[in-house]
Scaffold this active site. Structure first.
Site, PDB file in Angstrom:
ATOM      1  N   LYS A 116      45.304 206.832 -29.412  1.00 19.02           N
ATOM      2  CA  LYS A 116      43.929 207.269 -29.696  1.00 19.02           C
ATOM      3  C   LYS A 116      43.857 208.565 -30.487  1.00 19.02           C
ATOM      4  CE  LYS A 116      43.052 206.593 -25.090  1.00 19.02           C
ATOM      5  NZ  LYS A 116      43.815 205.503 -24.672  1.00 19.02           N
ATOM      6  N   VAL A 128      39.923 201.689 -27.058  1.00 18.55           N
ATOM      7  CA  VAL A 128      38.871 201.672 -26.035  1.00 18.55           C
ATOM      8  C   VAL A 128      38.937 200.349 -25.290  1.00 18.55           C
ATOM      9  CG1 VAL A 128      36.391 201.847 -25.599  1.00 18.55           C
ATOM     10  CG2 VAL A 128      37.380 203.070 -27.538  1.00 18.55           C
ATOM     11  N   ALA A 159      41.419 198.792 -23.764  1.00 20.95           N
ATOM     12  CA  ALA A 159      42.653 197.996 -23.943  1.00 20.95           C
ATOM     13  C   ALA A 159      42.356 196.723 -24.742  1.00 20.95           C
ATOM     14  CB  ALA A 159      43.300 197.697 -22.608  1.00 20.95           C
ATOM     15  N   LEU A 180      40.010 194.504 -24.387  1.00 15.02           N
ATOM     16  CA  LEU A 180      38.612 194.028 -24.458  1.00 15.02           C
ATOM     17  C   LEU A 180      38.071 194.198 -25.887  1.00 15.02           C
ATOM     18  CD1 LEU A 180      37.079 195.634 -21.231  1.00 15.02           C
ATOM     19  CD2 LEU A 180      37.807 193.269 -21.557  1.00 15.02           C
ATOM     20  N   GLU A 188      47.945 207.444 -18.654  1.00 13.10           N
ATOM     21  CA  GLU A 188      48.752 207.937 -19.763  1.00 13.10           C
ATOM     22  C   GLU A 188      50.031 208.508 -19.148  1.00 13.10           C
ATOM     23  OE1 GLU A 188      47.870 208.307 -23.221  1.00 13.10           O
ATOM     24  OE2 GLU A 188      46.185 206.989 -22.765  1.00 13.10           O
ATOM     25  N   ASP A 211      40.802 211.690 -21.887  1.00 11.73           N
ATOM     26  CA  ASP A 211      40.987 210.332 -22.397  1.00 11.73           C
ATOM     27  C   ASP A 211      39.636 209.634 -22.590  1.00 11.73           C
ATOM     28  OD1 ASP A 211      42.823 208.054 -22.925  1.00 11.73           O
ATOM     29  OD2 ASP A 211      41.714 207.203 -21.232  1.00 11.73           O
ATOM     30  N   LYS A 248      37.549 208.298 -25.966  1.00 20.35           N
ATOM     31  CA  LYS A 248      37.037 206.931 -26.123  1.00 20.35           C
ATOM     32  C   LYS A 248      35.561 206.917 -26.521  1.00 20.35           C
ATOM     33  CE  LYS A 248      40.353 204.765 -23.032  1.00 20.35           C
ATOM     34  NZ  LYS A 248      40.667 204.496 -21.641  1.00 20.35           N
ATOM     35  N   GLY A 294      46.466 198.681 -18.625  1.00 20.66           N
ATOM     36  CA  GLY A 294      47.644 197.882 -18.269  1.00 20.66           C
ATOM     37  C   GLY A 294      48.364 197.454 -19.527  1.00 20.66           C
TER      38      GLY A 294
END
Ligand code: ADP
Ligand code: ASP
Ligand code: MG
Length: 813
Positions: A577, A607, A609, A611, A665, A676, A680, A795
């Site tokens: 990121k 953002v 993972a 999705l 992380e 984090d 995002k 994950g």
């Protein structure tokens, strides 16, 4: 009568010559067998001549090796009792050759006449030895020296065939000869004065065509080391295929533009007689090969082949003094032609301001000198600029009879080259419209040929070449997903994904043919020392089409290299990121590079993972929607932590568990401090079209001051133990309010914020499980009921699949 020509590699050694015997033994017709010198011999003879003429004694070594090679071949091919006569003839030829080379050595010079005489030994020896071998195999074979048949005359300084004399000689000789097989040397001829001459490099094809045309042969067969004329040089383009049937004109155009498989002048004599040519493979005689005939392939494909000529230089004549003044181009071409410099390609700007020609780089020094001399007057007066050459260039050409009746081919050609960052220097289209050619940098030739081949001949399959940095948790999963999906992607999405290079922090490994994903761990472990700049350098040197750099690290250092990849038209896919949440200027610069260089820059996994959050946002905006508000739980890690933390656990243990299971992380403080999530929401706000910096985002941290100030993981975890009561208080307060703790990010009307909130029952966020993420997009089209995206948001597996999805997006780009 059939004429068969076997090239240098077909006669390179006794083993191959035996193959030829097996092929021709099946012929019932009378045949003329034209052969080249044993593979590489012409080059060595020329080398010996050059060495001798520069008074370098090592020519003797070259000569001795050549002699040994011919003597050994003779011994291997002939039975012992037939050897001595042939060996002594071979030796006597070498004696004569030695005398000629000695002459060059003592004088310190080699004339074109002497050079021709020296190289003629290559074909003379090969044809003689082969004819003796065929005889020893009880075939009805005879040797005939082509120099007694093919006569050349000088025209504009060049040896041209005198067809009247040659055809008469040919007809007279073969009328009187009834040998079933006549073995003739290719390439060599005699001048009207009786000196040995040659027909140009690759000229044995031409010899065979001259015989075929003179004798009205049934067919001309060119036997070589590939199974025909291919859609592109098979040594440069692995996917190239033999063209089954092609017209004379197309074949001629392809060979003119570098398809070495056929020497360009070969076609003319047989074309005028309507004799078909077939190109066959000595090493695969059953393969159909390519048939070259008069018939046009009206229904055939538009582009029949792609070829290239290397070693090209450009010289341009330009200046204000050229406009409207007749005769400038005439003078320009005249000086070039007087100096025997052949022009391979011409373009002239319509303003008449410049004329640009492509010539062989070997001629460039001479060309520049004579042109500057010829236009000295104009140059001195500033009317024409001094000619400065450009070198290390190559011509790439698309060829096909049917190209003229199709629009858009050149557009497709140039956009394919552009997408692959191949700089086009000059464009030319032949008046016949059978050819579109352009000049590019020599270093880009392989990439250009492969990209064009993929575009015009493999419309079905697209190759993606991946360079993967970071093969830890996410990276390893990603490689595994590619390994198991490769076959499916090839068959169903027509994508051929290959990993060409990979690196971790210790080592890196490259394999141009694609790394075997079953054994990559071992290969990488034994690879060279990892070096980020060298990695980039190798990716650029390999210069593959459709190259993608994949960043699976969390490293700031790696993220600073994106601009260099994008600037070389190499796409970037990243789950890191840092770049997208760095200064807005940098983010905007990367996006603009991606646009300018046609290289996608994708970071869906930044953002949520795997999705499809960023992709959805892009589609909403592209279709004209406006984002009004975003509310989201974007930290899989924090969600995991707060879903598992209660009065029976400790905050420290839950965070530790999250770290161990790969939900945080590597540095968990980045998650727990909210940094984090700030990154995002910043990225989502930017992707929604807003100019925002990370400092514009409000963050109300829930961590105690002391935890925030720690500088390593150990101290951080120790501070969590110390402040356990603080965390228990947060939990208790939420529980009392019948709420749950969620770390929420929000963007509303230009203002972004992140922080821990107590979410009451009934709220969309309340029931968020495990490490799930949720995003609510309130837009002009979804003003009251937001569009919701929800699912596992952290994950290694889902992140890897998100990266994979970006790769596929690029494949479909
Ligand atoms: P020979 O020694 O048999 O005359 P050449 O080396 O002159 O053979 O020509 C054959 C070579 O031409 C092939 O090995 C290949 O590398 C090269 N080549 C270049 N373009 C093409 C093409 N379009 N199709 C086939 N071969 C090609
Ligand atoms: N031996 C010659 C050359 O190498 C001619 C040929 O092979 O066609 O150019
Ligand atoms: Mg050849």
């Amino acid at each position: 009568m059939k004429v068969l020509k076997f090239g240098g590699s077909s006669v390179a050694n006794p083993e191959n010559i035996i193959k030829i015997k097996n092929i021709i033994s099946k012929y019932e017709d009378q045949i003329i067998l034209v052969v080249s010198a044993f593979g590489g011999v012409t080059d060595h003879l020329l080398e010996a001549g050059t060495l001798a003429s520069t008074q370098d004694e090592s020519y003797k070594k070259v000569l001795a090796t050549l002699e040994e090679r011919h003597l050994t071949a003779t011994k291997q091919l002939l039975p012992v009792n037939a050897q001595s006569r042939v060996l002594s003839k071979v030796k006597s030829e070498f004696n004569e050759l030695e005398t000629l080379l000695e002459g060059a050595f003592y004088i310190g010079e080699i004339t074109p006449r002497l050079s021709d005489r020296i190289v003629s030994f290559g074909e003379l020896l090969s044809s003689y030895i082969i004819s003796e071998y065929l005889k020893s195999e009880q075939l009805d074979a005879k040797f005939k020296d082509s120099r007694e048949i093919i006569i050349t005359q000088k025209l504009n300084g060049k040896n041209m065939v005198n067809f009247a004399k040659t055809n008469a000689n040919c007809i007279a000789y073969f009328k009187a000869s009834n040998a079933k097989i006549t073995v003739c040397p290719g390439f060599i001829s005699t001048s009207e004065e009786g000196n040995s001459t040659t027909l140009g490099r690759g000229g044995s094809d031409y010899t065979a065509a001259i015989y075929a045309a003179a004798l009205d042969a049934e067919i001309l067969e060119i036997w070589t080391d590939v199974s025909g004329m291919y859609t592109a040089n098979p040594k440069m383009v692995k996917q190239a295929k033999a063209i089954p049937h092609i017209s004379y004109e197309e074949a001629m155009e392809l060979s003119h533009f570098g398809a070495k498989v056929l020497y360009p002048p070969t076609i003319q004599p047989v074309l005028s007689k309507g004799i078909s040519i077939v190109i066959k493979n000595t090493f695969d005689p059953e393969a159909n090969g390519t048939l070259i005939t008069k018939s046009k392939n009206e229904k055939g494909k538009t582009v029949r082949g792609i070829s290239h000529i290397g070693n090209i230089a450009l010289i341009s004549l330009e200046g204000p003094g050229m406009v409207g003044i007749p005769g400038i181009s005439k003078r320009f071409f005249e000086v070039l032609s007087q100096a025997d410099i052949s022009v391979v390609l011409i373009t002239q700007a319509s303003s008449e301001h410049s004329i640009c020609v492509g010539i062989s780089a070997d001629d460039v020094e001479k060309a520049v000198q004579i042109v500057n001399e010829a236009f000295e007057y104009e140059i001195e007066r500033g009317r024409i600029k001094t000619v400065i050459p450009e070198k290390d260039l190559a011509i790439v050409a698309l060829v096909g009879d049917n190209m003229k009746s199709h629009q858009g081919l050149s557009g497709k050609m140039f956009s394919t080259l552009g997408k692959n960052n191949v700089n086009i220097r000059v464009i030319a289209q032949g008046a016949s419209e059978r050819n579109i050619s352009c000049i590019i940098d020599q270093k880009d030739v392989k990439k250009a040929l492969n990209a064009l081949h993929e575009e015009f001949f493999e419309e079905n399959i697209k190759q993606l070449n991946l360079f993967v940095m970071g093969v830890g948790n996410v990276g390893a999963k990603f490689l595994e997903q590619i390994r198991s999906q490769r076959k499916f992607l090839k068959e169903n999405l027509k994508l051929n994904i290959r990993v060409i290079g990979m690196s971790n922090s210790r080592t890196m490994f490259f394999d141009e043919k694609g790394i075997d994903l079953n054994t990559w761990q071992e290969k990488l472990a034994n690879g060279q020392k990892a070096d980020k700049s060298k990695f980039l350098e190798l990716v650029n040197t390999l210069n593959f089409r459709n190259s993608i750099f994949v960043d699976n690290t969390a490293s700031e250092d790696v993220s600073t290299s994106y601009s260099e990849y994008l600037g070389n038209s190499i796409s970037v896919v990243t789950c890191n990121k840092i770049a997208c949440s760095s200064a807005y200027e940098n983010y905007a610069h990367l996006k603009s590079l991606a646009r300018s260089y046609n290289a996608p820059f994708l970071f869906e996994t930044n953002v949520g993972a795997g999705l499809p959050i960023i992709d959805t946002l892009k589609h909403l905006i592209a279709s004209g929607d406006k984002i009004l508000k975003i509310q989201a739980v974007l930290s899989g890690s924090l969600n995991f932590v707060f879903n598992n933390f209660n009065d029976t656990t400790t905050f420290h243990d839950v965070v530790k568990q999250a770290q161990e299971e790969g939900y945080t992380e590597p540095d968990p403080k980045i998650d727990l401090s909210g940094v984090d999530v700030m990154r995002k929401i910043l990225i989502l706000a930017r992707e929604s079209g807003n100019v925002l910096e990370i400092s514009d985002i409000k963050n109300n941290p829930f961590l105690p001051e002391e935890s925030l100030k720690t500088t390593n993981n150990e101290d951080f975890f120790a501070s969590l133990i110390k402040h356990e009561p603080h965390f228990q208080n947060l939990y208790a307060s939420a529980k009392n309010a019948d709420s749950k703790l969620k770390y929420v990010a929000q963007y509303d009307n230009g203002v972004a914020s992140v922080g821990l909130q107590e979410i009451p029952k009934g709220h969309d966020f309340y029931n968020l499980e495990g490490s799930d993420n949720i995003v609510l997009f309130y837009t002009e089209r979804y003003p009251n009921q937001p569009m919701i995206i929800k699912g596992a948001g952290a994950g290694a597996d889902v992140t890897a699949s998100g990266i994979f999805a970006d790769i596929i997006r690029i494949g479909n780009f």
